[in-house]
Design an enzyme around this catalytic site. Structure first.
Site, PDB file in Angstrom:
ATOM      1  N   ARG A 121       0.572  -1.297   0.414  1.00  0.00           N
ATOM      2  CA  ARG A 121       0.038   0.157   0.092  1.00  0.00           C
ATOM      3  C   ARG A 121       0.688   1.686  -0.283  1.00  0.00           C
ATOM      4  O   ARG A 121       0.914   1.902   0.824  1.00  0.00           O
ATOM      5  CB  ARG A 121      -0.792   0.324   1.527  1.00  0.00           C
ATOM      6  CG  ARG A 121      -1.382  -1.258   1.505  1.00  0.00           C
ATOM      7  CD  ARG A 121      -3.148  -1.278   1.667  1.00  0.00           C
ATOM      8  NE  ARG A 121      -3.834  -0.132   0.938  1.00  0.00           N
ATOM      9  CZ  ARG A 121      -5.292   0.133   1.216  1.00  0.00           C
ATOM     10  NH1 ARG A 121      -5.943  -0.666   3.338  1.00  0.00           N
ATOM     11  NH2 ARG A 121      -6.284   0.630   0.571  1.00  0.00           N
ATOM     12  N   GLN A 126      -1.247   2.905  -6.058  1.00  0.00           N
ATOM     13  CA  GLN A 126      -2.117   3.597  -5.997  1.00  0.00           C
ATOM     14  C   GLN A 126      -3.479   2.772  -7.125  1.00  0.00           C
ATOM     15  O   GLN A 126      -4.639   2.597  -6.891  1.00  0.00           O
ATOM     16  CB  GLN A 126      -2.556   4.351  -6.095  1.00  0.00           C
ATOM     17  CG  GLN A 126      -2.439   5.461  -4.302  1.00  0.00           C
ATOM     18  CD  GLN A 126      -2.784   6.409  -3.866  1.00  0.00           C
ATOM     19  OE1 GLN A 126      -2.756   7.031  -4.335  1.00  0.00           O
ATOM     20  NE2 GLN A 126      -2.457   6.779  -2.642  1.00  0.00           N
ATOM     21  N   ASP A 129      -4.202  -1.027  -7.016  1.00  0.00           N
ATOM     22  CA  ASP A 129      -4.590  -1.202  -5.912  1.00  0.00           C
ATOM     23  C   ASP A 129      -6.097  -1.582  -6.352  1.00  0.00           C
ATOM     24  O   ASP A 129      -7.540  -1.262  -5.747  1.00  0.00           O
ATOM     25  CB  ASP A 129      -4.889  -0.173  -4.683  1.00  0.00           C
ATOM     26  CG  ASP A 129      -4.927  -0.552  -3.386  1.00  0.00           C
ATOM     27  OD1 ASP A 129      -5.371  -1.807  -3.525  1.00  0.00           O
ATOM     28  OD2 ASP A 129      -4.826   0.279  -2.417  1.00  0.00           O
ATOM     29  N   SER A 132      -8.832  -1.058  -3.365  1.00  0.00           N
ATOM     30  CA  SER A 132      -9.357   0.096  -2.733  1.00  0.00           C
ATOM     31  C   SER A 132     -10.556  -0.210  -3.772  1.00  0.00           C
ATOM     32  O   SER A 132     -11.599   0.808  -4.043  1.00  0.00           O
ATOM     33  CB  SER A 132      -8.426   0.870  -3.353  1.00  0.00           C
ATOM     34  OG  SER A 132      -7.466   0.649  -2.085  1.00  0.00           O
ATOM     35  N   TYR A 225      -4.185  -0.232   8.263  1.00  0.00           N
ATOM     36  CA  TYR A 225      -4.685  -0.387   8.709  1.00  0.00           C
ATOM     37  C   TYR A 225      -5.068  -0.630   9.728  1.00  0.00           C
ATOM     38  O   TYR A 225      -4.347  -0.295  10.433  1.00  0.00           O
ATOM     39  CB  TYR A 225      -5.103  -2.270   8.182  1.00  0.00           C
ATOM     40  CG  TYR A 225      -4.842  -2.650   6.917  1.00  0.00           C
ATOM     41  CD1 TYR A 225      -5.472  -2.796   6.797  1.00  0.00           C
ATOM     42  CD2 TYR A 225      -3.195  -2.637   6.599  1.00  0.00           C
ATOM     43  CE1 TYR A 225      -6.192  -3.174   5.052  1.00  0.00           C
ATOM     44  CE2 TYR A 225      -3.259  -3.198   4.739  1.00  0.00           C
ATOM     45  CZ  TYR A 225      -4.624  -3.453   4.129  1.00  0.00           C
ATOM     46  OH  TYR A 225      -4.930  -2.990   3.015  1.00  0.00           O
TER      47      TYR A 225
END
Length: 377
Positions: A121, A126, A129, A132, A225
């Site tokens: 992450r 991004q 991902d 997500s 997280y």
């Protein structure tokens, strides 16, 4: 020979997404790859074979046999793994913790398997991902399900019969799914609160026009997280949450920890304290649920009239946009290794190294290797 990138029709029950879409096929061809598709691969996501415009459309066995790279949404089944040539690359959401036998089959077949949920992450990752992108779909759809199931309007309405007060919506978890749920509930006119044990999410929740629910417990963890709460912290959090839930009309729970059971946040006792007609939509149902009463794939009604909806695979319910985002994620990952139609894996790239599950007869992801093979002597 150009690398052959293959996409198959998804066979898992209820799965309507596809791992390649027309715009990504064009991009792959522009990078010199051949794109081979199983006949009807995209039909469940409303992409015909003609629209997909693959280099070749083949039957399932033929496409598998030709594959240098297999792109999937759901993990490949044993027959698919057996149909691949040794050394082929698989890129998918592989869920290694759920099926050790699949991991063994990938290892023994010497498949280079990339589990996209293992992607680090980082800012650079991004655009790749999948967790997500698909969580955004889930958060959006969860609120629509809640709005349909709720016995009240979401927005405030002023009518000749009087003013209707807006529904009070609480979204538990402020990751991508939770933030999308908050934004969607706000668009529908509800009075929205967001709760997360990570205090740094307050600004994100409030930026969407929702109120941050502070229960006095922080569980800031690493990698974006939440950490697991201590027993004392959990007890304090649950008592404060139970008191607050008594006035809530709709709860959307989104808390998840990849590779582990979903944290239990809403207990049966909390549900018993909620008002009749309240609705809980649990996005985490497939990994055990955030609510104690959740049953994956079912709607449970508590004795006091609270509906607990155990949603499964919400991204598949918006297959066009979910597929478009997922396919772009996979393309952005594959692009790291694709040059002039040739595939070259750079093991010095942490995105490649850390996302790899199996390679050349070995399990490279250490937690999975220890789960399956045990600690090395």
């Amino acid at each position: 020979m150009p690398v052959a990138v293959v996409v198959l029709r998804e066979t898992a029950a209820g799965e309507r997404r596809v791992a390649l879409t027309p715009d990504v096929v064009k991009k792959l061809k522009a990078r010199g790859a051949d794109v081979l598709a199983e006949a009807g691969a995209g039909e469940s996501a409303y992409f015909s074979d003609a629209a997909l415009d693959a280099t070749q459309v083949l039957d399932r066995a033929g496409a598998l046999a030709r594959a240098d790279v297999l792109l999937r949404v759901q993990p490949p089944d044993p027959d698919e793994i057996a149909g691949l040539k040794a050394g082929a690359v698989v890129i998918a959401h592989l869920q290694p913790h759920r099926d050790p036998e699949r991991v063994k089959a990938l290892r023994d077949r010497k498949i280079t398997a990339f589990a996209m949920e293992l992607l680090p992450r980082t800012t650079r990752a991004q655009a790749m991902d999948v967790l997500s992108s698909q969580a955004a779909v889930a958060g959006y759809k969860a609120v629509l399900i809640a709005a349909e199931a709720a016995p009240k309007f979401f927005p405030m309405l002023t009518t000749a019969a009087g003013t209707i007060r807006p529904s009070k919506v609480l979204v538990v978890g402020a990751g991508v799914a939770g933030l999308q749920a908050i934004a969607t509930a706000r668009r529908l006119g509800a009075q929205v609160e967001g709760f997360d044990v990570r205090p740094e999410t307050r600004e994100q929740i409030e930026s969407l026009g929702a109120k941050f629910l502070d229960l006095g417990v922080s569980a800031a963890g690493s990698g974006g997280y939440a950490r697991e709460l201590t027993a004392e912290e959990r007890e304090r959090q649950q008592q404060a949450l139970a008191d607050h839930l008594k006035g809530i009309d709709v709860v959307v729970t989104t808390a998840a920890v990849p590779g582990r059971q979903a944290p239990r946040i809403v207990s049966a006792a909390m549900v018993a304290g909620m008002k009749a007609g309240a609705v809980i939509v649990d996005i985490a149902a497939e990994s055990g649920g955030n609510c104690e009463l959740t049953e994956a794939g079912r709607t449970v009604v508590s004795p006091n009239g609270v509906s607990i909806i155990g949603t499964v695979n919400l991204p598949a319910s918006a297959p066009i946009h979910a597929s478009e985002m997922y396919a772009r994620n996979l393309y952005n990952f594959l692009e790291l290794s694709l040059n002039d139609g040739a595939l070259t894996l750079n093991w010095d790239d942490e995105l490649i190294a850390k996302t790899c599950l199996t390679h050349d007869g070995r399990i490279l992801h250490e937690p999975t290797r220890q789960l399956i093979e045990g600690a090395q002597s």
